[in-house]
Motif scaffolding. Structure first.
Motif, PDB file in Angstrom:
ATOM      1  N   ASP A   1       3.303   7.033 -25.204  1.00 34.62           N
ATOM      2  CA  ASP A   1       4.713   6.649 -25.256  1.00 34.62           C
ATOM      3  C   ASP A   1       5.517   7.802 -24.664  1.00 34.62           C
ATOM      4  O   ASP A   1       5.390   8.954 -25.116  1.00 34.62           O
TER       5      ASP A   1
ATOM      6  N   HIS B   1      15.025   5.036 -22.507  1.00 32.85           N
ATOM      7  CA  HIS B   1      13.988   4.055 -22.874  1.00 32.85           C
ATOM      8  C   HIS B   1      12.738   4.791 -23.317  1.00 32.85           C
ATOM      9  O   HIS B   1      12.532   5.964 -22.965  1.00 32.85           O
TER      10      HIS B   1
ATOM     11  N   GLN C   1      11.240  -6.235 -14.251  1.00 36.06           N
ATOM     12  CA  GLN C   1      11.748  -5.543 -15.425  1.00 36.06           C
ATOM     13  C   GLN C   1      10.873  -4.363 -15.839  1.00 36.06           C
ATOM     14  O   GLN C   1      11.135  -3.709 -16.838  1.00 36.06           O
ATOM     15  N   GLN C   2       9.802  -4.084 -15.039  1.00 36.67           N
ATOM     16  CA  GLN C   2       8.939  -2.945 -15.352  1.00 36.67           C
ATOM     17  C   GLN C   2       8.854  -1.943 -14.193  1.00 36.67           C
ATOM     18  O   GLN C   2       8.101  -0.975 -14.271  1.00 36.67           O
TER      19      GLN C   2
ATOM     20  N   SER D   1      16.736  -2.371 -18.592  1.00 37.76           N
ATOM     21  CA  SER D   1      16.041  -3.316 -19.466  1.00 37.76           C
ATOM     22  C   SER D   1      16.841  -3.483 -20.745  1.00 37.76           C
ATOM     23  O   SER D   1      17.486  -2.537 -21.225  1.00 37.76           O
ATOM     24  N   LYS D   2      16.817  -4.673 -21.288  1.00 32.87           N
ATOM     25  CA  LYS D   2      17.503  -4.924 -22.552  1.00 32.87           C
ATOM     26  C   LYS D   2      16.769  -4.276 -23.719  1.00 32.87           C
ATOM     27  O   LYS D   2      17.329  -4.117 -24.806  1.00 32.87           O
ATOM     28  N   LEU D   3      15.520  -3.927 -23.480  1.00 33.77           N
ATOM     29  CA  LEU D   3      14.693  -3.357 -24.537  1.00 33.77           C
ATOM     30  C   LEU D   3      14.725  -1.836 -24.490  1.00 33.77           C
ATOM     31  O   LEU D   3      14.737  -1.240 -23.405  1.00 33.77           O
ATOM     32  N   ILE D   4      14.713  -1.209 -25.647  1.00 35.44           N
ATOM     33  CA  ILE D   4      14.589   0.250 -25.699  1.00 35.44           C
ATOM     34  C   ILE D   4      13.143   0.630 -25.403  1.00 35.44           C
ATOM     35  O   ILE D   4      12.865   1.530 -24.614  1.00 35.44           O
ATOM     36  N   ARG D   5      12.222  -0.096 -26.031  1.00 38.59           N
ATOM     37  CA  ARG D   5      10.796   0.167 -25.834  1.00 38.59           C
ATOM     38  C   ARG D   5      10.268  -0.819 -24.789  1.00 38.59           C
ATOM     39  O   ARG D   5      10.265  -2.020 -25.014  1.00 38.59           O
ATOM     40  N   VAL D   6       9.834  -0.288 -23.680  1.00 39.54           N
ATOM     41  CA  VAL D   6       9.381  -1.128 -22.561  1.00 39.54           C
ATOM     42  C   VAL D   6       7.893  -0.878 -22.326  1.00 39.54           C
ATOM     43  O   VAL D   6       7.476   0.269 -22.114  1.00 39.54           O
ATOM     44  N   LYS D   7       7.141  -1.941 -22.376  1.00 39.32           N
ATOM     45  CA  LYS D   7       5.697  -1.813 -22.121  1.00 39.32           C
ATOM     46  C   LYS D   7       5.429  -2.094 -20.650  1.00 39.32           C
ATOM     47  O   LYS D   7       5.799  -3.139 -20.136  1.00 39.32           O
TER      48      LYS D   7
END
Length: 682
Positions: free
Chosen positions: A554, A572, A622-623, A649-655
């Motif tokens: 991470d 992020h 988005q990645q 990205s709308k996400l804080i955690r992006v995989k």
């Protein structure tokens, strides 16, 4: 002197016996005449004034005095004369008017009279008949009625045609006198004297022949006018009618023979035609989920030889066609999960047919399994795809699946697993996918994983699953080791990162050791060296080799999003593989790198490096945290990579998903896996 009286007494007894044995002929004839008149009176139903005691005594006396032959002949002659001159004449006159009623009336009268005559001549039956092995009175009466009345040519032929005509009329829906037919059939059975010969000759044989022709024509009409399901129902109805007819007014023993005729003419002769009927046969029923219609056909066809085999072969052909279509269209399926799910759906469909239509018949069950095994193994990728399917269901984040749903899916998957020929190929893929789930903490639950391993163990034994179980053991030990590491290094200078190490036993885990030592970021290298020192202190003699291709990280990342001269930092947490981490950490040192630069700086194997870069720069929009120049999906040595500051990205955690095909391995990778399996088989 004392002996003489005794001698005189014996002499007088002897004289009396001699006299009795030599009765006067006129006296004998008078007794015969009396009995003859009595028989005629009995036959004419005018026997109210007869003295049966006197008649019995006269018959007894005649037999006792050796006149049995004359008495037996007299009785026979009188009965014959009555049957010829009276009974037969009455029946012949009624051939075309109340024929069966007249015949049955005369038969009933004859039975009653013969019973009375039998009682009168009871002593003759017990002595003369038995000693001279001639027909008993009752049997003689039956034989004479058969020979003189029933077998008389005009009567015999008319009797058969009348009975057949009445059955034919009822089959056409007309009402007939069932009682008359029943009485006649009972008469024919009785005349056989413990044999069906008379009944068979006068009725059953011609009845079966005529019925065969009738059903032959009826079957052709049914086939012309009806679909397969309607035909089956009509045959069922006809069979019930014929069975009812045999039970109610033919002899019950005819049920079996007439049923055989119906089965032969309406089922056996046409079963292939029925099964293969276009737009209504077995294939049509299977396609359109006609479970009840198939159940009716199964129930009907199981009555005849090879009937179920005929249905089963049609079903097998359809399953093979469906399976081949699925296998052939596999290349058009974008998702291996959809491909396997289609197989499971097809199997579930036929399991329902097996249960609801075919009564869990072993032959049909075996046929379904055989066909699935055939077409499943037509696709050399089936083992890999099944493992990917299970992997998808056992990963965290699977939406809409309860524990019961997962259990059901695993049970269905095991069914397909049983059909696989190359189970060792499945094992290799399953180990790879399980390793990723365990190492990346992606399993939906340990219980689900162990449940699946237990199912595999049940099917293939301990040897098949020992390495899988070893992988779980390593994970549990690693958890304990990590806790101990953190505890014992608490007093040391803090690391700049949170380290978690999985110690994997060589041989349990499927991924081969990394041949090239990749260069880790300095912070990561320092953390690993500290762990290595700690571990080897307690486990001297062991070796620890880093396997970066299995790790993940991470990373805290800040993207400086510029819009209208305003720079906005976006924070992020990127979830990446170890290789992706090594690449991204380079950009803390400078803005851009060429592919060759990244290869030199990281020493990541080229195949893995390209895969990691593709996922970072060419993967999902988005990645895309990197930008590639030129913008193409191919990577060459001179390609340049920079940070994509416009990443959002709308996400804080992006995989960041690794660029792995949704269809599994590439052909070269698949060939390599196959080679490893072949090597293990040697």
């Amino acid at each position: 002197m004392s002996m003489q009286p005794t001698s005189s007494k014996k002499e007088s007894q002897s004289m009396r016996i001699a006299f009795e044995m030599n009765m006067d002929e006129s006296y004998v004839q008078s007794m015969l005449d009396l009995l003859e008149d009595a028989i005629r009176t009995i036959q004419n139903k005018d026997n109210g004034g007869l003295s049966y005691e006197e008649l019995y005594r006269n018959a007894y006396t005649l037999v006792l005095h050796k006149h049995g032959p004359r008495l037996y002949k007299l009785m026979r002659d009188v009965i014959e004369e009555h049957l010829k001159n009276e009974v037969r004449d009455l029946v012949e006159k009624a051939l075309y008017n109340n024929f069966l009623e007249t015949l049955n009336t005369q038969w009933q009268d004859h039975k009653v009279s013969m019973q009375v005559i039998k009682d009168v001549f009871m002593y003759m039956d017990r002595v003369y008949v038995k000693n001279n092995k001639v027909d008993e009175v009752q049997d003689l009466g039956l034989k004479l009625f058969k020979e003189l009345v029933v077998n008389h040519v005009p009567i015999k032929s008319h009797l058969t045609s009348t009975l057949l005509d009445m059955v034919s009329k009822e089959r056409r829906g007309e009402v007939v006198d069932r009682g008359a037919v029943k009485s006649t059939c009972e008469m024919l059975m009785a005349l056989g004297i413990k044999s069906r010969t008379v009944y068979e000759e006068n009725f059953e044989q011609p009845f079966l022949e005529v019925s065969g022709e009738f059903f032959k024509m009826e079957s052709q009409q049914f086939l012309r006018e009806n679909s397969a399901s309607v035909y089956v129902k009509k045959v069922e109805g006809r069979m019930k009618e014929e069975a009812e007819r045999a039970k109610h007014y033919l002899d019950p023993s005819s049920e079996g023979p007439i049923t055989n005729v119906v089965e032969r003419e309406l089922i056996s002769v046409h079963m292939k035609t029925i099964v293969e009927m276009e737009n209504s046969g077995v294939v049509y029923m299977l396609k359109n989920d006609k479970q009840d219609d198939l159940k009716c056909m199964y129930s009907l066809f199981q009555r005849v030889e090879n009937g179920l085999t005929c249905i089963c072969e049609a079903m097998k052909g359809y399953i093979r066609e469906c399976g081949k279509t699925l296998v052939d269209s596999e290349s058009d399926v974008n998702n291996t999960v959809s491909y396997v799910q289609s197989l499971l759906d097809l199997k579930a469909r036929f399991d329902l047919f097996l249960k609801n239509s075919f009564g869990n018949d072993h032959m049909f069950k075996g046929a379904i399994c055989s066909e699935f095994e055939h077409f499943l193994n037509l696709n050399p990728k089936s083992a890999e795809y099944l493992s990917l399917f299970i992997d998808d269901k056992l990963k965290k984040g699977t939406k809409g699946l309860s524990e019961q749903d997962i259990e059901r899916v695993l049970d269905q998957s095991i069914v397909l697993f049983k059909f696989l020929v190359d189970k060792d190929i499945f094992e290799r893929y399953y180990k790879q996918h399980l390793a990723k789930r365990l190492l990346h903490n992606r399993s939906v639950s340990d219980d689900a994983e162990k449940n699946m391993i237990s199912k595999l163990k049940t099917e293939c034994g301990c040897q098949f699953t020992c390495k899988l179980e070893g992988m779980f053991k390593d994970m549990n030990i690693s958890n304990s080791v990590n806790e101990k590491f953190k505890e014992q290094t608490r007093d040391q200078p803090p690391l700049s990162l949170d380290l978690s190490v999985r110690v994997l036993t060589t041989g349990y885990w499927p991924t081969p050791p990394c041949k090239t030592a990749s260069k880790l970021p300095k912070e990561t290298e320092m953390a690993f060296e500290r762990f290595k020192t700690f571990y080897l202190k307690d486990h001297s003699g062991r070796q620890l080799n880093l396997q970066p291709q299995l790790g993940q990280a991470d990373i805290n990342a800040i993207f400086y999003h510029k819009k209208e001269e305003v720079v906005t930092p976006k924070r992020h947490i990127l979830q990446v593989s170890t290789y992706q981490m090594c690449i991204l950490m380079l950009f803390n040192r400078q803005q851009g790198y060429t592919y060759e630069d990244i290869l030199t700086e990281t020493s990541i194997p080229e195949k893995e490096l390209k895969r990691a870069l593709l996922s970072l720069a060419v993967g999902r929009i988005q990645q895309r945290v990197l930008q590639k120049n030129p913008k193409s999906k191919e990577i060459s040595a001179s390609d340049e990579f920079t940070i994509n500051d416009q990443f959002t990205s709308k996400l804080i955690r992006v995989k960041i998903q690794t660029a792995i095909s949704a269809k599994g391995e590439t052909d070269p990778e698949r060939q390599e896996t196959r080679q490893r399996v072949d090597d293990d088989r040697k």
